[in-house]
Every structure is written in structure tokens, then in C-alpha cells.
Write an enzyme that holds these catalytic residues in place. Structure first.
Site, short mmCIF file in Angstrom:
data_model
loop_
_atom_site.label_atom_id
_atom_site.label_comp_id
_atom_site.label_asym_id
_atom_site.label_seq_id
_atom_site.Cartn_x
_atom_site.Cartn_y
_atom_site.Cartn_z
N ASP A 207 38.42 74.81 58.16
CA ASP A 207 37.30 73.92 58.59
C ASP A 207 38.08 73.16 59.50
O ASP A 207 38.05 71.90 59.38
CB ASP A 207 36.78 72.94 57.49
N ASP A 224 42.31 67.62 54.67
CA ASP A 224 41.11 68.21 54.27
C ASP A 224 41.22 69.57 54.03
O ASP A 224 40.39 70.33 54.88
CB ASP A 224 39.90 67.74 54.73
#
Length: 332
Positions: A207, A224
Site C-alpha cells: 500500500d 504501515d
């Protein structure tokens, strides 16, 4: 789909401040009572001020999304990257583990790392980010994830489409147009993957958009890795691009100028940019629909499920169908 959440308490409703602080203290971090909820919907993430210690960030995982093995596999990957002095934010280890549990919640604790959004219109910034993505992929190419999934047409396209149809998510009057656009797009995506042929599969960030790249005076660091999975290298590169095809081509030249210092790049994968964008759009609609019983989602995405939302998605898919019929951007 009824856009109104039901009355069943969501698991995260039990994650109250006292529970959060008790969980941190049980794992070895005693908070001083101050906490700040950070921007996260899939999980719950908090900045916690610690007595006699640096501020940390605690991530409480959405129940049922990942197995322990999948979470720990992501943790090991980021820890290995950090050990190579690649600027990623890896979880802190206590008592031999990075994954902790408290009252039914699993969580990890990270050092707090600040930063600002990178200037993606600057060629030097793009090359700098490209160098570190290249280093991430150099490690990711050594061996694939064993427990984490692989990005493919089935999981990011056909399965989300089927879920939306089975759960009556699309308004009946718009359903024929949406289904036709989705089916045509999936056929075009499948044709593109077949045209490109087999590509190298490696461990990805998964991502890697600008919001997960924080910039400081020392350069970028990547946060993340929750969506880390196996897939083609281009998945971690195309989300750094924006604008017209000509602008994206110039940006890709700059990104690859740094990336190729550490990792070879298969130019055939450029043909997968628009197909992967299409899969992400389908996956995103299904993600919102699946999470609608989480009270955070109606509050954050009040426009979801409206006729206007699905009208826009139909137009978006038709635009993607046109984009996939155009020649892909290319680089030397």
C-alpha cells in the site's frame, strides 16, 4: 445493501481508553494517561505518552482480519528491513515477541516517527523514494511470504465483485450498468495480465502511496506494512504517480532512476499500472461495504452507498476501461 449499521456492538467498541492503557502496561509500557487516536480505519492506532519513556504508537488489529502467523510474518519483514538500515518503522520487541494480546485484542507497539508528506513533484524526491523501494524489493525478492496472500485478479477483482453482488450493495436501478462496467473491466484486466505474461513475485509493502511515506530532513521513511503481500514490483511504484499519462511517465522515469540502483525492473510491468488501478477501485468499494457495521465507517464515509457514489463508480470503471485500451506509459 441497507446502508444503516445494525445494532450489534462492534468489537472495537470494547476498546476503551482503560483497556488500551491496561494492554500497554501488561506488555511493559506504562502510559501517563494521555493518548491520541491516529487516522486509521482498518485497525485502531493510538499515540500513547509513556511515563519515563518516549512516546509510542500502538496498533490494535481488527479482529479476524489476519492470523497471528500473517501478522508476525509482516513484523519479521519490517524488522529485517530495519536491520539493513532501510528506513521503515518496525514493531518493538518485548519478551521475545512483537505481537501482544489483551482481552481479546492483538496489538503491536511502534516507536513514534513523525514526518511530512513527500513532494512528489520533485524529481530528486522521487528518485530518493525509488532507491529505498528498490532496497525493500531487493530483500523482498529473496523469498515470498509464506502466510500472507498474493495480489491477483481473483482476490482483488472477482471476489470483491461477487461479494458486492451477493450482498445487494449496488442500488437495483444502477446494478446493470455497474455489473456491465465491472465485468468489462475484469475481462480487460485478465487480458492485460495474459499479454504481459509471468512476472516476478516478491514481498511488497502493498500500500505504498504517499500517505505511507513520511518525509524528514533525513529523507523518507515507510510506515504501515499492514497490507504487505506478494505481488509484482509495479504495485509498490504506481501509487506514487499522478496526473496525465505524460506526467506519470516523467515521474516513473524519476522513480526508476533511483529504483534501478538496487533492483532491476521489468518494463513489461508498466502495462499492469491501469489494470492494477482498476483492481484497487473494485477492492475499495467492497472494503467499504464489508466494514459498514463498524461505526467509524459511516462517520468517515457518509457518501458511501448513495446513488451518486455508485454513479461515480460506473463512470470511473468506464474511464478505466478506456485507459486500459490505451498504450501504457513507457520508460527507457
Amino acid at each position: 445493501m441497507d446502508p444503516t449499521p445494525d445494532d450489534t456492538p462492534h468489537p472495537f467498541s470494547l476498546l476503551e481508553p482503560g483497556c488500551i492503557l491496561d494492554a500497554l502496561q501488561a506488555a511493559g509500557w506504562r502510559g501517563d494517561g494521555r493518548m491520541l487516536a491516529l487516522n486509521s480505519y482498518e485497525n485502531r492506532v493510538y499515540q500513547i505518552w509513556i511515563e519515563d519513556g518516549p512516546t509510542v504508537v500502538a496498533k490494535f488489529y481488527r479482529p479476524g482480519r489476519w492470523s497471528d502467523a500473517q501478522i508476525l510474518e509482516e513484523h519479521r519483514y519490517t524488522t529485517e528491513l530495519a536491520a539493513l538500515e532501510i528506513p521503515v518503522v518496525a514493531p518493538l520487541e518485548v519478551a521475545g515477541t512483537t505481537l501482544h494480546a489483551h482481552e481479546g485484542f492483538r496489538f503491536a507497539v511502534y516507536p513514534r516517527r513523525g514526518g511530512r508528506a513527500p513532494e512528489l513533484d520533485d524529481p530528486d524526491t522521487l528518485a530518493w523514494i525509488g532507491r529505498f523501494v528498490g532496497r525493500i524489493h531487493a530483500l523482498g525478492a529473496i523469498a515470498p511470504f509464506e502466510h500472507r496472500p498474493t495480489l491477483d485478479i481473483e482476490s482483488f477483482g472477482r471476489e470483491p465483485r461477487a461479494w458486492l453482488l451477493e450482498h445487494d450493495a449496488v442500488p437495483p436501478d444502477l446494478l446493470p450498468a455497474w455489473r456491465a462496467a465491472a465485468d468489462q473491466c475484469l475481462d480487460a484486466v485478465a487480458a492485460a495480465f495474459e499479454r504481459v505474461g509471468a512476472t516476478r513475485t516478491l514481498r511488497l509493502h502493498g500500500d505504498c502511496h504517499a500517505g505511507n511515506v513520511l518525509w524528514t530532513d533525513d529523507g523518507p521513511h515507510f510506515v504501515d506494512f499492514d497490507d504487505a503481500r506478494n505481488g509484482p514490483a509495479i504495485q509498490d511504484l504506481w501509487m506514487l504517480l499522478s496526473g496525465t499519462p505524460e506526467e506519470m511517465q516523467r515521474q516513473m522515469v524519476d522513480v526508476l532512476d533511483g529504483y534501478r540502483d538496487f533492483m532491476p525492473f521489468d518494463r513489461r510491468e508498466l502495462q499492469l499500472i491501469e489494470p492494477l488501478r482498476t483492481l484497487r477501485l473494485l477492492h475499495y468499494s467492497a472494503w467499504l461495504a464489508r466494514r459498514w457495521t463498524d461505526p467509524a465507517f459511516p462517520a468517515a464515509f457518509p457518501w458511501f452507498g448513495t446513488p451518486r457514489y455508485w454513479q461515480d463508480r460506473i463512470l470511473e470503471l468506464r474511464e478505466q476501461l478506456a485507459a486500459m485500451s490505451e498504450p501504457a506509459i513507457d520508460v527507457p
